[in-house]
Design a protein around this motif. Structure first.
Motif, short mmCIF file in Angstrom:
data_model
loop_
_atom_site.label_atom_id
_atom_site.label_comp_id
_atom_site.label_asym_id
_atom_site.label_seq_id
_atom_site.Cartn_x
_atom_site.Cartn_y
_atom_site.Cartn_z
N TYR B 226 -11.73 39.35 0.53
CA TYR B 226 -11.11 40.65 0.55
C TYR B 226 -12.09 41.43 -0.51
O TYR B 226 -11.88 41.33 -1.61
N ASN B 228 -13.11 45.47 -0.76
CA ASN B 228 -13.51 47.06 -0.18
C ASN B 228 -14.52 47.69 -0.57
O ASN B 228 -14.90 47.55 -1.65
N MET B 241 -14.66 46.37 -4.30
CA MET B 241 -13.35 46.72 -4.94
C MET B 241 -12.34 45.79 -4.38
O MET B 241 -12.15 45.59 -3.11
N ASP B 243 -8.62 46.48 -4.19
CA ASP B 243 -7.58 47.29 -4.51
C ASP B 243 -6.09 46.83 -4.08
O ASP B 243 -6.13 46.26 -2.79
N ASP B 245 -2.07 48.24 -3.22
CA ASP B 245 -0.94 49.09 -3.20
C ASP B 245 0.43 48.75 -2.82
O ASP B 245 0.48 47.62 -2.34
N ASP B 246 1.36 49.84 -2.76
CA ASP B 246 2.59 49.38 -2.31
C ASP B 246 2.99 50.11 -1.18
O ASP B 246 4.28 50.19 -0.63
N ILE B 250 -1.58 53.39 -4.86
CA ILE B 250 -2.50 52.43 -5.34
C ILE B 250 -1.84 51.97 -6.70
O ILE B 250 -1.62 52.48 -7.56
N THR B 251 -1.73 50.66 -6.96
CA THR B 251 -1.17 50.06 -7.96
C THR B 251 -1.99 49.52 -8.81
O THR B 251 -1.97 49.16 -10.11
N ILE B 274 -7.70 51.04 -13.10
CA ILE B 274 -7.81 51.19 -11.99
C ILE B 274 -9.11 51.38 -11.30
O ILE B 274 -9.63 52.75 -11.48
N TYR B 277 -14.36 52.37 -5.65
CA TYR B 277 -15.59 53.05 -5.03
C TYR B 277 -16.62 52.97 -5.95
O TYR B 277 -17.24 53.74 -6.53
#
Lengths: 806, 305
Positions: B226, B228, B241, B243, B245-246, B250-251, B274, B277
């Motif tokens: 994983y 990104n 990255m 990353d 999220d919920d 973005i968490t 956080i 990119y």
């Protein structure tokens, strides 16, 4: 014949429509993002019957979003568009990171990105929310990272919102909202970075929250695939409008079918006054007569039906359901639109109405409470007008009639409690009918007798009406003849100052129903001290009720006057500061289970402590005597004794004990008919003259008040002085003997230096109840409660509170 | 064009304290100045200049890390989406998005940093894929055709060009267009595709599956898990990255350096930020990324061969 002609016309029109391809999306590329994915904790499972929590067959926003997305994809592709859909399964693996969704839209060079969601509004709201990438136009907040305002995103979001809001099957709690996602996230969600699926997006895009999935009637609708199809169709129509891709050549008929009168019995929230309250008809059949196309509503309590892609024209829609009268409607369908036909069917009621149960159903010798409602339950939902007109009660009672359970229950609520010990006859004439116009076959009637009580009564209170020496930090105590319903006590019992301004209760001090059953009580203090030497009132509303709903009815007003209580300018003969100076004198006590005297530092007016005298009696003619081991003053009968007393509202009598050689004398100081601190004084002129007496202790005599069985009395600074210092009523208190008080059968009055001309008994509302020229009044027929006894002498009229208990 | 002089605050945080075998973090600092706030930073090949854009890729700004000069390149929509430098860092190529009848079209402009001159190199097109550096210009595909746009004479040895077209992985090589599907998944959706510096490997992400490296024929040679928005650091390392999220926000996100041999997976960002990119310059030994709230962070690395 006409229908055949119409059908032929429709075959022709339909073939024309199918062959026409009015839309042109051939150069349009759209990214469809069905929000969330899978059956996980963040996939918004709303539990509705018959599904249990976590059941994949139940409602999941992730599943609903995907279905809408796939349906939209199909519509768009059929119209020639290129569709990038971010997931095609409802699996956790397909629940993509938001950054990947954004990358897919960007890399595919789409013209628009739509993220499909539904919203949550605590189960009580239902509205459309469109969140476009950017800020509200009037948002002047400085964000950490600038976000260009997106006119295009706002434009298409507004079109989508308007189309979704045109849905007439659902019921909206508010109009639609179109908001910049960063403004909304900041103001509503407390997140200044906006929504992840719109961040980094380089094409117009929006999140569509089409409706509220936790508003349960909407949850049930969203379980219907054709209802979801309508949302997808509204998206599609919006794209046709935005991209000027042509008009959809067909139209649709949609609606929901419900019972015309019966409402949903389940307790989940329904928007008031909307069709969402009416019972949806599962398994109802809708037929378009011209095409014989049928639609059967599902079993999921939504009543939704949809006929899709119809050629424009006039149709006839027949609605049928078991045990309902069928109806047929004419519906005009136009291209590119949905013709809504919400249908309320009337139930077939094929037997006469009858009363199947009633209340109060109490046979003699039992009797009904005077606070009872009259309730009739029917086998059918009833016609309101004829049933109301058919109802009567004898003797006549003023009241209101309401209907419940979809008009199956008639409730007559008397305006006032019924009369005591009265035979009532309730009748429903056979003219009562149900909506299918069938009347009852015969009159219905029943009788009942009421009990001998039709008011909630205030038995005693502190302050009582007319109390003069109330401490500025009073402990309010109101005691009633039954356990109270506490639901409205906070608002219906008030303390107001002389200007009528309500004073705030200390809510943490409120104690309700602390007295022994069947009595009821409410105790409270105020948040702030009262002002000394001012007038105040306790207002008890007529709506204060007991546990069976019996109200006070007539409001009660208790006037009282405050005092500093503290008397400091007279010689102190006892400070109650030394532990062990008072003890129970068992030889001089009768009928006690326990009694103690102890130094107390929590309730005091002076110095470091007061003296607590606690007692519990085991019989009615009880008394408890406390003796001091330190007799510290001698007095003659020309003196006055004053004492600071924290009363217990027991109604018992507090006496002072004196000894001169073998002569023991008890002098009544006061009745303990108050709660909290007061100052009481007594002239010692009842002691024999020309002798000196030594003070040796206190005695408490039990009276017959409802709180007389036990108590706690605190005493602080006792004073010895020459002239009475209290106001005239207090002086009168020492000259008048009213006994017993509380009283049950008779009350007797003696005045030391004047003759009594007559006695008058008044209610607290000022109504004269009875009077006599004797010094004894028979009160056998007076109900329990607090009253005012007026004593007229040759010189004065004195009012005195009297408690009557039977 | 507006030029700003701003300061670069060398916010020295950690020097040499983090190490993963032959990779060390030498420095980490925030690019100072309120004007230097944005997303999607792009480092020049030498690592001395920095491009960045707004949240929705509208506008493009260049910040010179040496002279601390800020230049507005363009304020057009789409300009911040995957701009590139030419090999010597003197020119920038970026897109300019316009909407005709609400259909998205992209033109490509160049900006000469020496002459401060803009030239439209490709007129507005539909479906313009991302740019790939080529000699003194770039390669790009549009509607399944490869375009070459260069300044001066173009040589014949055109390197492979990789891109996505409707989320399919496409390689243009030797005059031929080939769709690859290295993972073999039905309906696999390819994003974040790029060619390695030695022109021999393809870096790509399959939505919902992970990030991989394959050869030019589509044979997977490394599975990076994983990761990104991956970019090449050099032929052996990739920056990307992770990353979280919920579903709405973005968490969390961190930037990592990952070796193709699978032996190194080293966080370059801090736990409490956080970080998103990333961009890399191996020549300049630098990685740049943006924090969610717009600050741009530079990490200087010591990567031993």
């Amino acid at each position: 014949m006409n229908i055949i002609k119409r059908y032929c016309l429709f075959v022709f029109l339909a073939s024309f429509v199918v062959s026409a391809q009015a839309q042109n999306f051939s150069d349009i590329k759209i990214c469809v993002n069905p929000g969330h994915g899978g059956y996980d904790s963040d996939d918004r499972n709303v539990v509705i019957a018959p599904y249990s929590s976590g059941d994949p067959n139940g409602f999941w926003e992730s599943k609903s979003n995907l279905d809408k997305g796939l349906k939209l994809k199909s519509m768009l592709e059929n119209a020639g568009a290129t569709v990038i859909i971010t997931r095609t399964t409802n699996t956790t693996a397909d629940d993509l990171p938001l950054s990947q969704i954004v990358a897919m839209a960007n890399e595919a060079n789409v013209d628009y990105m739509l993220s499909i969601h539904s919203n949550a509004g605590n189960g009580i709201a239902n509205y459309v929310l469109q969140l476009y990438a950017g800020l509200d136009p009037n948002d002047t907040y400085t964000y950490p990272t600038p976000t260009p305002f997106s006119d295009e995103s706002r434009t298409i979001s507004t079109i989508v919102a308007q189309n979704l809001y045109s849905n007439q099957i659902t019921n909206w709690s508010a109009s639609y909202a179109v908001r910049g996602d960063k403004t909304f996230a900041r103001t509503a969600m407390g997140w200044s970075d906006g929504y992840g699926v719109l961040r980094g997006l380089n094409v117009p895009g929006a999140i569509s929250e089409g409706s509220m999935h936790d508003y349960i009637p909407e949850t049930y609708r969203l379980m219907n695939g054709d209802y979801r199809w309508l949302e997808a169709w509204h998206f599609f129509k919006s794209f046709c409008q935005y991209f000027q891709a042509g008009t959809i050549p067909t139209g649709n008929i949609a609606g929901s079918i419900r019972d015309s009168r019966n409402i949903i019995q389940e307790s989940y929230y329904k928007l008031k006054g909307t069709r969402d309250e009416l019972l949806p008809l599962n398994g109802a059949k809708l037929t378009i007569l011209e095409t014989n196309e049928t639609y059967t509503t599902d079993q999921l309590n939504n009543g939704v039906f949809v006929f899709k892609n119809l050629a424009p024209g006039v149709y006839h829609l027949k609605a049928e359901a078991d045990n309902y009268h069928e109806q047929t409607f004419e519906v005009t369908v136009a291209a590119g639109s949905i013709s809504y036909q919400n249908i309320n069917l009337n139930k077939v009621r094929n037997t006469p109405p009858e009363v199947i149960s009633y209340s109060p159903n109490i046979l003699l010798p039992d009797s009904a409470e005077c606070s009872t409602d009259i309730v009739l339950t029917f086998n059918w939902d009833m016609d309101v007008t004829s049933t109301t007109e058919a109802f009567s009660i004898t003797p006549a009672v003023e009241g209101t009639i309401t209907f419940e359970d979809s008009q199956r229950i008639l409730r007559f609520k008397p305006k006032l409690p019924l009369e005591k010990a009265t035979l009532y006859t309730v009748k429903l004439a056979k003219t009562a009918k149900h909506p299918d116009n069938l009347s009852m076959t015969e009159d219905f009637s029943f009788q009942f007798v009421t009990k001998n009580r039709n008011r909630l009564q205030l038995l005693t209170s502190y302050p009582f009406d007319g109390a003069k020496g109330v401490y500025t930090k009073p402990m309010f105590r109101l005691i009633f003849d039954r356990i109270l319903n506490t639901s409205n006590l906070q608002s219906e019992i008030k303390v107001v100052d002389k200007n009528g301004t309500e004073l705030t209760k200390n809510t943490r001090s409120v104690l309700n129903n602390k007295v022994q059953a069947p009595y009821g009580s409410t105790y409270f203090e105020l948040s702030q001290s009262l002002v000394a030497n001012e007038d105040y009132k306790i207002l008890i509303s007529g709506d204060v009720k007991d546990e069976i709903g019996m109200p006070v009815v007539e409001p009660i007003e208790l006037n009282f006057h405050t005092s500093t209580v503290l008397v400091e300018n007279q010689p102190i003969v006892e400070e109650f500061e030394t532990a062990g100076t008072y003890s129970l004198s068992s030889d001089e006590s009768i009928g006690i289970t326990n009694a103690t005297a102890s130094r107390n530092t929590s309730k005091k007016l002076f110095g470091n402590s007061s003296m607590l005298f606690s007692y519990a009696f085991s019989q009615s003619d009880a008394k408890v005597t406390y003796s001091t081991s330190n007799p510290n003053f001698i007095t003659g009968n020309e003196k006055v004794i004053g004492l600071h007393i924290y009363g217990d509202l027991s109604g018992n009598e507090l006496q002072l004990k004196f000894i001169s050689d073998n002569d023991i004398q008890y002098v009544k100081l006061c009745d303990l008919n108050f709660f909290g601190w007061e100052f009481a004084e007594v002239a010692l002129n009842s002691l024999p003259a020309d002798k000196n007496f030594q003070f040796t202790g206190f005695r408490i005599l039990r009276k017959n008040g409802i709180l007389s069985a036990s108590g706690e009395v605190y005493l602080d600074n006792m004073l010895l002085y020459d002239e009475p210092i209290m106001s005239i009523p207090q002086v009168w208190k020492n000259k008048i003997l009213i006994y017993p008080n509380p009283a049950s059968n008779v009350v007797m009055v003696k005045i030391t230096d004047q003759s009594i001309q007559h006695l008058q008994l008044y209610s607290l509302e000022g109504k004269l109840l009875q009077e006599t020229k004797e010094t004894i009044m028979d009160i056998t027929n007076v109900a329990s409660g607090t009253y005012v006894l007026k004593i007229k002498t040759g010189k004065d009229i004195i009012s005195y509170p009297l408690i009557i208990v039977h | 064009m507006k030029t700003f002089k701003i300061c670069l605050l060398g916010l020295f945080l950690i020097a040499g304290s983090l190490s993963a075998q032959n990779v060390n973090i030498v420095k980490r600092y925030k690019v100072n100045g309120n004007e230097v706030k944005g997303t999607c930073p792009v480092l020049s090949p030498a690592g001395d200049k920095l491009l960045f854009t707004s949240e929705n890729q509208k506008g493009l700004w260049l910040y010179d890390l040496n002279t601390k000069e800020l230049i507005t390149i363009c304020e057009s929509e789409g300009a911040g989406y995957a701009p590139i430098f030419n090999a010597d860092g003197t020119k920038i190529f970026y897109r300019k998005t316009i909407y005709q009848n609400r259909r998205k079209l992209d033109a490509i402009e160049s900006f000469d940093l020496v002459k401060k001159q803009k030239i439209e190199m490709i007129s507005p097109q539909r479906n313009l894929a991302h740019l790939q550096n080529y000699q003194n210009g770039f390669l790009v595909s549009t509607d399944r055709k490869l375009l070459k746009a260069t300044f001066g004479k173009t040589k014949n040895n055109v390197p492979p060009y990789v891109c996505t077209e409707d989320l399919k992985l496409v390689v243009y090589a030797n005059g031929k267009r080939t769709e690859l599907n290295p993972t073999g998944e039905n309906n696999a959706r390819y994003i974040w595709v790029s060619l390695s510096p030695d022109n021999k490997k393809i870096l790509f992400t399959v939505a919902g599956k992970g990030t991989y490296v394959s050869d030019l024929e589509g044979k997977i040679t490394a599975s990076l898990g994983y990761l990104n928005a991956p970019v090449w650091y050099n032929n052996d390392y990739v920056i990307g990255m992770q990353d979280k999220d919920d579903g709405h926000f973005i968490t969390a996100s961190k930037v990592l350096l990952v070796s193709l041999n699978g032996k190194i997976k080293m966080p370059l960002s801090l736990e409490n930020e956080i970080a998103m990119y990333p961009s890399a310059s191996s020549k300049g030994n630098k990685v740049a990324y943006n924090q969610l709230q717009g600050d741009i962070i530079i990490v200087e690395l010591d990567v031993k061969p």
